[in-house]
Design a protein around this motif. Sequence first.
Motif, PDB file in Angstrom:
ATOM      1  N   ALA A   1       0.816  -1.209  -0.157  1.00  0.00           N
ATOM      2  CA  ALA A   1       0.145  -0.064   0.030  1.00  0.00           C
ATOM      3  C   ALA A   1       0.641   1.168   0.008  1.00  0.00           C
ATOM      4  N   LEU A   2       2.154   1.350   0.861  1.00  0.00           N
ATOM      5  CA  LEU A   2       2.842   2.618   0.829  1.00  0.00           C
ATOM      6  C   LEU A   2       3.491   2.429  -0.336  1.00  0.00           C
ATOM      7  N   ILE A   3       4.007   1.642  -0.904  1.00  0.00           N
ATOM      8  CA  ILE A   3       4.836   1.616  -2.381  1.00  0.00           C
ATOM      9  C   ILE A   3       3.746   2.130  -3.362  1.00  0.00           C
ATOM     10  N   GLY A   4       2.670   1.659  -3.412  1.00  0.00           N
ATOM     11  CA  GLY A   4       1.521   1.985  -4.246  1.00  0.00           C
ATOM     12  C   GLY A   4       1.322   3.535  -4.174  1.00  0.00           C
ATOM     13  N   ILE A   5       1.297   4.063  -2.919  1.00  0.00           N
ATOM     14  CA  ILE A   5       1.012   5.704  -3.021  1.00  0.00           C
ATOM     15  C   ILE A   5       2.264   6.260  -3.915  1.00  0.00           C
TER      16      ILE A   5
END
Length: 219
Positions: free
Chosen positions: A139-143
Motif C-alpha cells: 500500500a505504501l509503495i502504491g502511493i
Amino acid sequence: MYVITADQINSRADIDRAGALLQLLISRFGPSFELAPDQTAGDEVQMMTTDAAVALEATLAIHRTGRWSVGLGLGPVRTPLPAATRQAAGPAFIAARAGVTRAKRTDTHFALESAQERRSAPTSLDGSDEDMSAAEVEALIGIVLLLRQRRTPEGWEAIDLLHLGFTQGDAAERLGISTAAISQRLKTAAWRAETAARPALVRLLEHLHRQTIETGPSA
C-alpha cells in the motif's frame, strides 16, 4: 531474495518490449542482479537481487515506462543458482508470479507478495507491532507509484536532470527557464516527498524480507 516478474500490458496489441526493458535494467542495475535479467516466457521479464534498494529502484524504473504489470516476490530461492534466471525456482519466484497476476487487476499495476504469506492470510504474523504484512508495504509503495504515475513530462524532465547531478540553477539554464519555474516543477511533481519516502520503503522491504525468511518456507 527479491524477485521481480514483469508482464507486458496489452502485449497482443503491441510490439514485444522485453528487449528494450532488459537493456534498461542491465544498463542501470546490471551487477546488482544475482543473475542477468531474463525474458522467461513470451512477453515476460524476470530478475532477482538480494538488495532491497535495487528491488525498489528496478520496480520504479519498470513502472515508469507504463508498459508493464510488476510483481515483487520476497523469500528464499532454490540453490545453487542455475546459469540463467529463467531456470531459477523457489518460493520467491512463486510469490512474484502470484504478485504479477494480481498486479494486472490493480490501479498501479503493481503487487507485492511474500513467500510466508503464500501459506496464510496476509496479516501480521502474531499481532505485534514489529510484524507487518506484504499488503501494508504494498500500500505504501502504491502511493509512491500513483504519485509518479500522475507526474507530468515537464516534472520528469526536471527530476531527471537533478538525478544526473545538475543543480536546480544548472537545470533551469539547460531548459531555458527560471530557477523559480524549476522549483515549481519539482514541487508539483512532489519530488522531495518521494525522495524522503524511498529510504523508509527500502527499510520496510528489508524488514519484511527478514520476517519472511525467518518464518516462511524453505527453498
